[in-house]
Design a protein around this motif. Structure first.
Motif, PDB file in Angstrom:
ATOM      1  N   GLN A 155       0.577  -1.214  -0.094  1.00 22.65           N
ATOM      2  CA  GLN A 155       0.005   0.037   0.066  1.00 22.65           C
ATOM      3  C   GLN A 155       0.806   1.580   0.093  1.00 22.65           C
ATOM      4  O   GLN A 155       1.834   1.029   0.404  1.00 22.65           O
ATOM      5  CB  GLN A 155      -1.177  -0.306   1.571  1.00 22.65           C
ATOM      6  N   GLU A 156       0.241   2.020  -0.437  1.00 18.20           N
ATOM      7  CA  GLU A 156       0.697   3.474  -0.340  1.00 18.20           C
ATOM      8  C   GLU A 156       0.929   3.860   1.189  1.00 18.20           C
ATOM      9  O   GLU A 156       0.156   4.289   1.615  1.00 18.20           O
ATOM     10  CB  GLU A 156       0.428   4.575  -1.088  1.00 18.20           C
ATOM     11  N   PRO A 157       2.503   4.854   1.277  1.00 17.85           N
ATOM     12  CA  PRO A 157       2.562   4.634   2.709  1.00 17.85           C
ATOM     13  C   PRO A 157       1.750   6.638   2.503  1.00 17.85           C
ATOM     14  O   PRO A 157       2.021   6.800   1.593  1.00 17.85           O
ATOM     15  CB  PRO A 157       3.732   5.407   3.299  1.00 17.85           C
ATOM     16  N   ARG A 158       1.561   7.006   3.254  1.00 17.60           N
ATOM     17  CA  ARG A 158       0.482   8.431   4.578  1.00 17.60           C
ATOM     18  C   ARG A 158       1.662   8.615   5.362  1.00 17.60           C
ATOM     19  O   ARG A 158       2.957   7.860   5.167  1.00 17.60           O
ATOM     20  CB  ARG A 158      -0.497   7.375   5.015  1.00 17.60           C
ATOM     21  N   THR A 159       1.314   9.801   5.284  1.00 19.97           N
ATOM     22  CA  THR A 159       2.568  10.852   6.422  1.00 19.97           C
ATOM     23  C   THR A 159       1.544  11.565   7.664  1.00 19.97           C
ATOM     24  O   THR A 159       0.985  12.155   7.166  1.00 19.97           O
ATOM     25  CB  THR A 159       2.722  12.218   5.294  1.00 19.97           C
ATOM     26  N   SER A 160       2.430  11.575   8.264  1.00 21.41           N
ATOM     27  CA  SER A 160       1.609  11.895   9.570  1.00 21.41           C
ATOM     28  C   SER A 160       2.952  12.574  10.840  1.00 21.41           C
ATOM     29  O   SER A 160       3.757  11.904  10.024  1.00 21.41           O
ATOM     30  CB  SER A 160       1.240  10.566  10.036  1.00 21.41           C
ATOM     31  N   THR A 161       2.229  12.966  11.670  1.00 21.64           N
ATOM     32  CA  THR A 161       3.453  13.695  12.217  1.00 21.64           C
ATOM     33  C   THR A 161       3.271  12.081  14.013  1.00 21.64           C
ATOM     34  O   THR A 161       2.024  11.821  13.468  1.00 21.64           O
ATOM     35  CB  THR A 161       2.731  14.417  13.341  1.00 21.64           C
ATOM     36  N   LYS A 162       4.368  12.004  15.062  1.00 21.54           N
ATOM     37  CA  LYS A 162       4.597  11.348  15.529  1.00 21.54           C
ATOM     38  C   LYS A 162       2.945  11.760  17.079  1.00 21.54           C
ATOM     39  O   LYS A 162       2.282  10.552  17.026  1.00 21.54           O
ATOM     40  CB  LYS A 162       5.389  11.825  16.563  1.00 21.54           C
ATOM     41  N   ARG A 163       2.581  12.941  16.534  1.00 24.32           N
ATOM     42  CA  ARG A 163       1.586  12.578  17.626  1.00 24.32           C
ATOM     43  C   ARG A 163       0.227  12.310  17.164  1.00 24.32           C
ATOM     44  O   ARG A 163      -0.768  12.000  17.809  1.00 24.32           O
ATOM     45  CB  ARG A 163       1.457  14.820  17.804  1.00 24.32           C
ATOM     46  N   ALA A 164      -0.071  12.487  16.300  1.00 23.69           N
ATOM     47  CA  ALA A 164      -0.870  11.696  14.759  1.00 23.69           C
ATOM     48  C   ALA A 164      -1.610  10.487  15.661  1.00 23.69           C
ATOM     49  O   ALA A 164      -1.943   9.321  15.290  1.00 23.69           O
ATOM     50  CB  ALA A 164      -1.025  12.252  13.727  1.00 23.69           C
ATOM     51  N   LEU A 165      -0.261   9.351  15.470  1.00 33.37           N
ATOM     52  CA  LEU A 165       0.335   8.261  15.335  1.00 33.37           C
ATOM     53  C   LEU A 165       0.147   7.737  17.048  1.00 33.37           C
ATOM     54  O   LEU A 165       0.443   6.238  16.961  1.00 33.37           O
ATOM     55  CB  LEU A 165       1.710   7.580  14.431  1.00 33.37           C
ATOM     56  N   LEU A 166       0.393   8.100  17.978  1.00 36.50           N
ATOM     57  CA  LEU A 166       0.757   7.978  19.281  1.00 36.50           C
ATOM     58  C   LEU A 166      -0.328   6.918  19.461  1.00 36.50           C
ATOM     59  O   LEU A 166      -0.325   5.954  20.059  1.00 36.50           O
ATOM     60  CB  LEU A 166       0.675   8.834  20.643  1.00 36.50           C
ATOM     61  N   SER A 167      -1.650   7.474  19.002  1.00 33.85           N
ATOM     62  CA  SER A 167      -2.973   6.594  19.408  1.00 33.85           C
ATOM     63  C   SER A 167      -3.490   5.113  18.784  1.00 33.85           C
ATOM     64  O   SER A 167      -3.583   4.027  19.587  1.00 33.85           O
ATOM     65  CB  SER A 167      -4.498   7.892  19.237  1.00 33.85           C
ATOM     66  N   LEU A 168      -2.487   5.222  17.450  1.00 35.56           N
ATOM     67  CA  LEU A 168      -3.166   3.826  16.467  1.00 35.56           C
ATOM     68  C   LEU A 168      -1.737   3.330  17.675  1.00 35.56           C
ATOM     69  O   LEU A 168      -2.282   2.275  17.823  1.00 35.56           O
ATOM     70  CB  LEU A 168      -2.573   4.933  15.596  1.00 35.56           C
ATOM     71  N   SER A 169      -0.879   3.430  17.556  1.00 32.93           N
ATOM     72  CA  SER A 169       0.440   2.866  18.554  1.00 32.93           C
ATOM     73  C   SER A 169      -0.174   2.070  19.091  1.00 32.93           C
ATOM     74  O   SER A 169       0.349   1.034  20.265  1.00 32.93           O
ATOM     75  CB  SER A 169       1.521   3.266  18.787  1.00 32.93           C
ATOM     76  N   ARG A 170      -0.721   3.304  20.577  1.00 33.82           N
ATOM     77  CA  ARG A 170      -0.930   2.592  22.064  1.00 33.82           C
ATOM     78  C   ARG A 170      -2.747   2.002  21.800  1.00 33.82           C
ATOM     79  O   ARG A 170      -3.191   0.482  22.280  1.00 33.82           O
ATOM     80  CB  ARG A 170      -1.969   3.964  23.014  1.00 33.82           C
ATOM     81  N   SER A 171      -3.510   1.633  20.250  1.00 30.48           N
ATOM     82  CA  SER A 171      -4.464   0.800  20.149  1.00 30.48           C
ATOM     83  C   SER A 171      -3.761  -0.724  19.996  1.00 30.48           C
ATOM     84  O   SER A 171      -4.825  -1.465  20.186  1.00 30.48           O
ATOM     85  CB  SER A 171      -5.247   1.592  19.160  1.00 30.48           C
ATOM     86  N   ILE A 172      -2.429  -0.666  19.339  1.00 32.45           N
ATOM     87  CA  ILE A 172      -2.325  -2.166  18.782  1.00 32.45           C
ATOM     88  C   ILE A 172      -1.489  -2.802  20.340  1.00 32.45           C
ATOM     89  O   ILE A 172      -1.805  -3.952  20.498  1.00 32.45           O
ATOM     90  CB  ILE A 172      -1.697  -1.730  17.831  1.00 32.45           C
ATOM     91  N   GLU A 173      -1.060  -1.522  21.106  1.00 32.63           N
ATOM     92  CA  GLU A 173      -0.476  -2.275  22.389  1.00 32.63           C
ATOM     93  C   GLU A 173      -1.717  -2.626  22.913  1.00 32.63           C
ATOM     94  O   GLU A 173      -1.450  -3.743  24.492  1.00 32.63           O
ATOM     95  CB  GLU A 173       0.005  -1.583  23.250  1.00 32.63           C
ATOM     96  N   ALA A 174      -2.881  -1.949  23.498  1.00 27.80           N
ATOM     97  CA  ALA A 174      -4.027  -2.048  23.679  1.00 27.80           C
ATOM     98  C   ALA A 174      -4.560  -3.715  23.494  1.00 27.80           C
ATOM     99  O   ALA A 174      -4.559  -4.126  24.672  1.00 27.80           O
ATOM    100  CB  ALA A 174      -4.633  -1.252  24.174  1.00 27.80           C
TER     101      ALA A 174
END
Length: 172
Positions: free
Chosen positions: A14-33
């Protein structure tokens, strides 16, 4: 043969998207949860660039997951195995010059699913930034079990990904 890194592996599809770390943090935390909710039958691989990003809340969260039975592997420059903590929490030191040192990956495999976030930093911390939350990453997300397992197999020394039978065919 696995790809050079989780980002290389997952961004093939898939084509990568671009975001800040701030925007990706909740996604990372949801995977960890999700990993914690799947304990004790989950494996989690996290590459976080440098040991300075494995402190405080992140370190405590990984320790809690390991105590609950999640097999947690953390990769970063300066991350070393042997630091006191739960037996299922393993640290893996990586080269500061390698491709993985530019990545932030969170890969989860459970008996009934998989989820992988693979991100690669595209620029340094902005000048004058008070913290690192404005760092920008190209990123992809996959729920394809075979792709996530293959991405985890790209991590240094991680043939253990094939050690558990999660219904994923083993490569020949």
């Amino acid at each position: 043969m696995p790809d050079a890194s989780p980002f290389v592996s997952l961004s093939r599809h898939q084509e990568p998207r671009t975001s800040t770390k701030r925007a990706l943090l909740s996604l990372s935390r949801s995977i960890e949860a999700r990993a914690l909710a799947s304990a004790p039958q989950a494996q989690l691989w996290v590459s976080l660039q440098h040991v300075r990003f494995h402190t405080g809340l992140t370190r405590r969260l990984h320790e809690d997951m390991a105590r609950a039975g999640v097999e947690v592997h953390v990769y970063g420059v300066g991350v070393r195995d042997g630091r006191p903590g739960p037996v299922l929490l393993r640290g893996h030191d990586i080269s500061e010059f390698g491709q993985l040192a530019q990545e932030w990956d969170v890969l989860l495999v459970t008996p009934d699913g998989a989820l992988g976030l693979a991100a690669r930093q595209v620029d340094p911390v902005p000048v004058g930034a008070a913290d690192d939350l404005e760092r920008r990453f190209e990123w992809v997300l996959s729920e394809d079990r075979a792709d996530v397992v293959y991405a985890a197999a790209s991590l240094p020394g991680e043939d253990f990904v094939l050690g558990r039978d999660f219904g994923v065919p083993r490569p020949a």
